[in-house]
Design a protein around this motif. Structure first.
Motif, PDB file in Angstrom:
ATOM      1  N   UNK A 119       0.886  -1.144   0.058  1.00 38.13           N
ATOM      2  CA  UNK A 119       0.098  -0.153  -0.023  1.00 38.13           C
ATOM      3  C   UNK A 119       1.104   1.348  -0.045  1.00 38.13           C
ATOM      4  N   UNK A 120       0.798   1.953  -0.857  1.00 42.76           N
ATOM      5  CA  UNK A 120       1.557   3.175  -1.137  1.00 42.76           C
ATOM      6  C   UNK A 120       0.742   4.522  -0.473  1.00 42.76           C
ATOM      7  N   UNK A 121       1.637   5.270   0.041  1.00 48.16           N
ATOM      8  CA  UNK A 121       0.834   6.381   0.590  1.00 48.16           C
ATOM      9  C   UNK A 121       1.816   7.836   0.652  1.00 48.16           C
ATOM     10  N   UNK A 122       1.180   9.014   1.040  1.00 47.23           N
ATOM     11  CA  UNK A 122       1.901  10.190   1.080  1.00 47.23           C
ATOM     12  C   UNK A 122       1.262  10.685   2.399  1.00 47.23           C
ATOM     13  N   UNK A 123       2.093  11.290   3.330  1.00 48.93           N
ATOM     14  CA  UNK A 123       1.740  12.140   4.273  1.00 48.93           C
ATOM     15  C   UNK A 123       2.377  13.394   4.509  1.00 48.93           C
ATOM     16  N   UNK A 124       1.529  14.234   5.140  1.00 48.81           N
ATOM     17  CA  UNK A 124       1.983  15.526   5.548  1.00 48.81           C
ATOM     18  C   UNK A 124       2.370  15.932   6.995  1.00 48.81           C
ATOM     19  N   UNK A 125       3.432  16.337   7.382  1.00 47.31           N
ATOM     20  CA  UNK A 125       3.365  16.853   8.806  1.00 47.31           C
ATOM     21  C   UNK A 125       2.531  18.233   9.092  1.00 47.31           C
ATOM     22  N   UNK A 126       1.759  17.876  10.096  1.00 43.93           N
ATOM     23  CA  UNK A 126       0.543  18.720  10.336  1.00 43.93           C
ATOM     24  C   UNK A 126       0.911  19.541  11.681  1.00 43.93           C
ATOM     25  N   UNK A 127       1.907  18.924  12.493  1.00 42.62           N
ATOM     26  CA  UNK A 127       1.924  19.610  13.813  1.00 42.62           C
ATOM     27  C   UNK A 127       3.670  19.282  13.812  1.00 42.62           C
ATOM     28  N   UNK A 128       4.291  20.194  14.433  1.00 41.93           N
ATOM     29  CA  UNK A 128       5.816  20.142  14.464  1.00 41.93           C
ATOM     30  C   UNK A 128       6.287  21.088  15.334  1.00 41.93           C
ATOM     31  N   UNK A 129       6.798  20.529  16.651  1.00 36.47           N
ATOM     32  CA  UNK A 129       7.423  21.114  17.697  1.00 36.47           C
ATOM     33  C   UNK A 129       8.771  20.398  17.813  1.00 36.47           C
ATOM     34  N   UNK A 130      10.052  21.014  17.277  1.00 34.58           N
ATOM     35  CA  UNK A 130      11.194  20.344  17.354  1.00 34.58           C
ATOM     36  C   UNK A 130      11.558  19.851  18.709  1.00 34.58           C
ATOM     37  N   UNK A 150       9.978  17.785  20.370  1.00 36.73           N
ATOM     38  CA  UNK A 150       8.983  17.526  21.347  1.00 36.73           C
ATOM     39  C   UNK A 150       7.701  16.793  20.639  1.00 36.73           C
ATOM     40  N   UNK A 151       7.211  17.178  19.683  1.00 34.74           N
ATOM     41  CA  UNK A 151       6.270  16.574  19.070  1.00 34.74           C
ATOM     42  C   UNK A 151       5.954  16.552  17.480  1.00 34.74           C
ATOM     43  N   UNK A 152       5.870  15.731  16.787  1.00 30.55           N
ATOM     44  CA  UNK A 152       5.359  15.772  15.369  1.00 30.55           C
ATOM     45  C   UNK A 152       4.233  14.766  15.086  1.00 30.55           C
ATOM     46  N   UNK A 153       3.508  15.436  14.220  1.00 34.96           N
ATOM     47  CA  UNK A 153       2.206  14.754  13.613  1.00 34.96           C
ATOM     48  C   UNK A 153       2.018  14.805  12.446  1.00 34.96           C
ATOM     49  N   UNK A 154       1.781  13.892  11.522  1.00 42.19           N
ATOM     50  CA  UNK A 154       1.466  13.559  10.024  1.00 42.19           C
ATOM     51  C   UNK A 154       0.106  12.993   9.882  1.00 42.19           C
ATOM     52  N   UNK A 155      -0.646  13.224   8.851  1.00 38.76           N
ATOM     53  CA  UNK A 155      -1.776  12.674   8.269  1.00 38.76           C
ATOM     54  C   UNK A 155      -1.455  12.322   6.635  1.00 38.76           C
ATOM     55  N   UNK A 156      -2.231  11.071   6.383  1.00 39.21           N
ATOM     56  CA  UNK A 156      -2.270  10.740   5.244  1.00 39.21           C
ATOM     57  C   UNK A 156      -2.970  11.673   4.041  1.00 39.21           C
ATOM     58  N   UNK A 157      -2.253  11.955   2.974  1.00 38.42           N
ATOM     59  CA  UNK A 157      -2.864  12.939   1.961  1.00 38.42           C
ATOM     60  C   UNK A 157      -3.273  12.395   0.987  1.00 38.42           C
ATOM     61  N   UNK A 158      -2.598  11.248   0.302  1.00 38.16           N
ATOM     62  CA  UNK A 158      -2.816  10.456  -0.823  1.00 38.16           C
ATOM     63  C   UNK A 158      -2.649   8.879  -0.568  1.00 38.16           C
ATOM     64  N   UNK A 159      -3.399   8.066  -1.249  1.00 39.76           N
ATOM     65  CA  UNK A 159      -3.335   6.567  -0.895  1.00 39.76           C
ATOM     66  C   UNK A 159      -4.654   6.188  -0.444  1.00 39.76           C
ATOM     67  N   UNK A 160      -4.806   4.766  -0.361  1.00 37.44           N
ATOM     68  CA  UNK A 160      -6.051   4.196  -0.014  1.00 37.44           C
ATOM     69  C   UNK A 160      -6.341   4.163   1.620  1.00 37.44           C
ATOM     70  N   UNK A 161      -5.466   4.682   2.319  1.00 32.36           N
ATOM     71  CA  UNK A 161      -5.559   4.527   3.661  1.00 32.36           C
ATOM     72  C   UNK A 161      -5.727   6.014   4.279  1.00 32.36           C
ATOM     73  N   UNK A 162      -6.524   6.227   5.331  1.00 37.28           N
ATOM     74  CA  UNK A 162      -6.888   7.306   6.024  1.00 37.28           C
ATOM     75  C   UNK A 162      -6.143   7.198   7.382  1.00 37.28           C
ATOM     76  N   UNK A 163      -5.066   7.848   7.729  1.00 36.48           N
ATOM     77  CA  UNK A 163      -4.527   7.840   9.036  1.00 36.48           C
ATOM     78  C   UNK A 163      -3.642   8.948   9.348  1.00 36.48           C
TER      79      UNK A 163
END
Length: 149
Positions: free
Chosen positions: A62-73, A75-88
């Motif tokens: 399963x291929x996917x692309x994610x994008x970083x939506x939160x980033x505190x060096x 401390x914290x990073x969060x990404x969400x899927x923006x392409x591909x068959x999975x939503x995560x």
């Protein structure tokens, strides 16, 4: 949406753990479902950075692309899927601990198992995936701790 929320203590400084997690090529080294992962572009990681990868799920690539939506060096990073068959969404949060660093890993994903059968299967899928995540976090901790030895 099934959510897996796990923590692990890693006997390394928080900045080292966080920096390791932000290098795309490191992900397949500790995540057993990850076939490949690469950062799109070579700029420093920040909100908007994208990663392209492929995972093996139920025997399928399963291929996917994610994008970083939160980033505190460091401390914290969060990404969400923006392409591909999975939503995560996936997030990493590190904090200092007496024995090194506590890493909190959180994954929220659509199971893709719609309908009555799918809803009935979600708890089974979540339990199985939680075991995989725990094993992967153990692999991550061992990998980082061995690098220091």
């Amino acid at each position: 949406m099934p959510v897996i929320d796990e923590t692990v203590v890693i006997a390394r400084p928080a900045a080292e753990v966080f920096d390791f997690l932000m290098v795309a090529e490191n992900l397949p080294r500790w995540d057993s479902s990850m076939l490949e992962c690469a950062q799109v572009g070579d700029e420093a990681v920040t909100v908007g950075t994208r990663y392209r990868g492929a995972s093996k799920i139920l025997g399928r690539r399963i291929e996917w692309i994610t994008e970083v939506v939160e980033f505190t060096p460091c401390v914290r990073a969060a990404s969400r899927s923006v392409a591909g068959p999975l939503t995560f969404t996936v997030s990493y949060e590190v904090s200092p601990a007496p024995a090194g660093t506590t890493l909190r890993y959180r994954l929220a994903a659509e199971s893709g198992l719609g309908g009555t059968f799918g809803r009935a299967m979600e708890p089974i899928v979540r339990r199985a995936q939680t075991k995989v995540v725990r094993a992967n976090l153990g692999t991550l901790a061992s990998l980082l701790e061995q690098r220091a030895a």
